[in-house]
Design an enzyme around this catalytic site. Structure first.
Site, short mmCIF file in Angstrom:
data_model
loop_
_atom_site.label_atom_id
_atom_site.label_comp_id
_atom_site.label_asym_id
_atom_site.label_seq_id
_atom_site.Cartn_x
_atom_site.Cartn_y
_atom_site.Cartn_z
N CYS A 104 -6.08 20.18 19.77
CA CYS A 104 -7.14 20.62 18.85
C CYS A 104 -6.92 22.09 18.52
CB CYS A 104 -8.51 20.44 19.49
SG CYS A 104 -8.87 18.79 20.08
N CYS A 107 -4.68 23.69 15.50
CA CYS A 107 -5.28 23.95 14.19
C CYS A 107 -6.52 24.84 14.28
CB CYS A 107 -5.69 22.65 13.50
SG CYS A 107 -4.31 21.64 12.96
N HIS A 108 -7.34 24.56 15.28
CA HIS A 108 -8.68 25.17 15.29
C HIS A 108 -8.81 26.39 16.19
CE1 HIS A 108 -10.17 21.92 12.84
NE2 HIS A 108 -9.74 21.03 13.70
N CYS A 141 -8.84 13.60 12.94
CA CYS A 141 -7.92 14.61 13.47
C CYS A 141 -6.91 13.95 14.40
CB CYS A 141 -8.67 15.69 14.25
SG CYS A 141 -9.59 16.84 13.21
N HIS A 208 -41.69 7.12 15.28
CA HIS A 208 -41.29 8.54 15.29
C HIS A 208 -41.91 9.38 14.17
CE1 HIS A 208 -38.68 7.81 18.65
NE2 HIS A 208 -38.16 6.78 18.03
N ARG A 245 -28.15 5.76 20.95
CA ARG A 245 -29.62 5.86 20.97
C ARG A 245 -30.24 4.99 19.88
NH1 ARG A 245 -34.19 6.38 23.88
NH2 ARG A 245 -33.86 4.29 23.14
N CYS A 249 -32.84 1.87 20.35
CA CYS A 249 -34.14 1.76 19.67
C CYS A 249 -34.27 0.40 19.00
CB CYS A 249 -34.28 2.86 18.61
SG CYS A 249 -34.89 4.42 19.26
#
Lengths: 288, 109, 140
Positions: A104, A107-108, A141, A208, A245, A249
């Protein structure tokens, strides 16, 4: 502890007054509205709702709904168990993977160079002609640049890497674009948000938007904001991704759920993320 | 469990002689309690860190016996008395025989 | 045997009970035995020990607790409602800066948490705190 309970009680009394006065929902929202992580990252845990969210006037981070003990665990990186995963991901970030011999970092440079990513994702990707989540971008990537095998969308490695991307973006104000090429995906997400699923016939909004702050069994419903994801759930003793998550739900409505990584969940993630425009990135947060 | 175990310790780097300093440590470990069952109904065998020690220059600060009721990713905070510069040595003992070690230096003036 | 609705129900309940067989909670005798193993059955005083635990824990998986007993050689913590009552023992060495420690524990439901300290003079003191564990909402 005792004083906190008392405060909450008084909060409820005032809320009761507010119900009578304005007809807003009864909601027991925690009194503590100040979160500064490591004594330096100031979080916005309460903000005016963005214009495109008609059902809410104020948005709250899930953090305000939690108990003081859980809140404390997020206020310091040493107390936050998810930071162990972030440490591991930092090492992975520097490790060359795949046929191209790149990491990673090739490039970063540093994870910190990606500090604005979490706050602006999901995001339209011109090259692929679709809205991409952080996980999809990591996959791109790995498979297209590094010649590496992709992590599973909800694998431990992916959750760790996505926790690192969140961690370096903490404190950035969430600002997900909903117009332009992303608009149709956003509208699809909105549609899903307000659709009732399962035998219990519950939409995301039923819990929610209409009932945040109220009890579901013995637990306070939050607004379902995703700015704290991936999040360390005490219940799982580990990191939980946004799509995981979502799946939980919908499963709890006794419905057939969409798959983790599916276009439906990507659309829902974009929509839900946009409902938090104005809050700050908190991931990896600590929740119950 | 030996794979991917990361320990974190936080102790001050500097202190004055006779100072009491706060030490915190965290290690990632599932702490499988031996009380849970897998999808087939079989008991998942216990696998925990059963002991943790912290020494300062060879003198014991704290020696902890852990039971399965300690949460995943064991966390401890305690105080140490430092009279001289030296090294904290932290040691975690796994049920499977593995031992994980960390150290932290402190300069006392 | 033909399977009537009633026998089917009874069989289902039995099967479910076997499958979900939760670990049993320690009996009062087992808790007492665990405490006696530490104290040798000595009488327990109540001065000079503090146990801090939340009155309500949001999740039983990770409950922060804190014990403090100035001058103690060791502090042992028990959870009276867990399958195994023993939780942790802190033994303080000569380089300890205090007899105070913090950790995170698992509690299998509402119960009493008990801390017992062994003082340098061989006497024992204890403190107790009832902790309620919240039943989670979704997937809780």
């Amino acid at each position: 502890m005792a004083s906190f309970r008392k405060q909450k009680l008084w909060g409820a009394v005032f809320a009761a007054g507010a119900v009578a006065a304005t007809g807003v929902v009864w909601a027991d929202i925690g009194e503590n509205r100040s979160l500064i992580v490591n004594g330096e990252i100031e979080m916005i845990v309460e903000a005016p709702a963005p214009e495109h969210v008609e059902g809410l006037s104020t948005i709250y981070s899930g953090w305000v709904f939690r108990s003081p003990e859980t809140q404390m665990m997020q206020a310091d990186d040493f107390d936050n168990p998810a930071m162990l995963d972030v440490d591991t991901a930092r090492e992975t970030f520097e490790t060359a993977m795949g046929t191209e011999g790149q990491s990673c970092a090739s490039c970063h440079d540093t994870p910190e160079s990606l500090s604005t990513v979490r706050a602006t994702y999901p995001q339209w990707d011109e090259e692929h002609g679709e809205v991409q989540t952080v996980e999809m971008q990591i996959t791109e990537c790995m498979t297209e640049r590094m010649g590496a095998e992709a992590y599973g969308y909800d694998s431990a490695e992916m959750r760790r890497m996505s926790a690192l991307i969140s961690a370096v973006g903490r404190g950035e104000v969430v600002n997900v674009a909903i117009d332009g090429p992303a608009q149709s995906t956003w509208e699809q997400g909105q549609e899903i948000y307000y659709t009732r699923y399962g035998q219990l016939e519950l939409s995301c909004a039923n819990c929610h938007e209409q009932n945040y702050g109220n009890l579901i069994r013995a637990d306070h419903l939050s607004q379902g904001q995703v700015n704290g994801f991936p999040t360390y759930r005490l219940r799982n003793s580990g990191l939980v991704s946004i799509h995981n998550r979502f799946r939980g739900c919908i499963r709890d409505t006794r419905g057939e759920t969409f798959a983790v990584g599916s276009p439906e969940f990507v659309a829902l993630e974009l929509y839900v993320a946009s409902r938090g425009n104005g809050l700050t990135v908190e991931g990896p947060a600590v929740r119950n | 469990m030996a794979d991917g175990v990361t320990a974190r310790v936080r102790a001050p780097r500097e202190a004055s002689a006779g100072e009491v300093v706060s030490v915190r440590c965290l290690i990632n470990h599932t702490m499988e309690s031996g009380q849970r069952r897998d999808d087939d109904g079989n008991v998942i065998p216990r696998s925990i860190i059963n002991r943790f020690t912290c020494d300062f220059n060879g003198q014991n600060v704290i020696d902890v016996a852990l039971e399965p009721a300690i949460s995943t990713n064991p966390y401890f905070q305690f105080d140490a008395l430092v009279n001289e510069s030296g090294t904290f040595n932290f040691t975690w003992y796994d049920d499977d025989g593995d031992v994980y070690e960390e150290a932290s230096e402190i300069t006392v003036s | 045997m033909s399977m009537t609705r009633r026998t089917f129900t009874a069989a289902s309940v039995a099967a479910a009970a076997a499958f979900f067989a939760l670990p049993k909670t320690a009996t009062a005798q087992e808790v007492q035995a665990a405490m006696d193993a530490f104290t040798g059955g000595a009488e327990l005083g109540s001065d000079g020990i503090t146990l801090i635990a939340p009155e309500i824990a949001e999740n039983g998986n990770t409950v922060p607790i804190e014990v403090d007993a100035p001058g103690a050689e060791a502090i042992m913590v028990f959870a009276a409602g867990n399958p195994l009552p023993e939780v942790v023992t802190f033994n303080f060495g000569p380089a300890a800066g205090s007899q105070h420690a913090t950790t995170r524990v698992r509690l299998a439901g509402e119960q009493e948490v008990i801390a017992i300290a062994r003082k340098a003079d061989g006497t024992f003191v204890s403190a107790r705190q009832n902790v309620r564990v919240t039943i989670g909402g979704c997937g809780g």
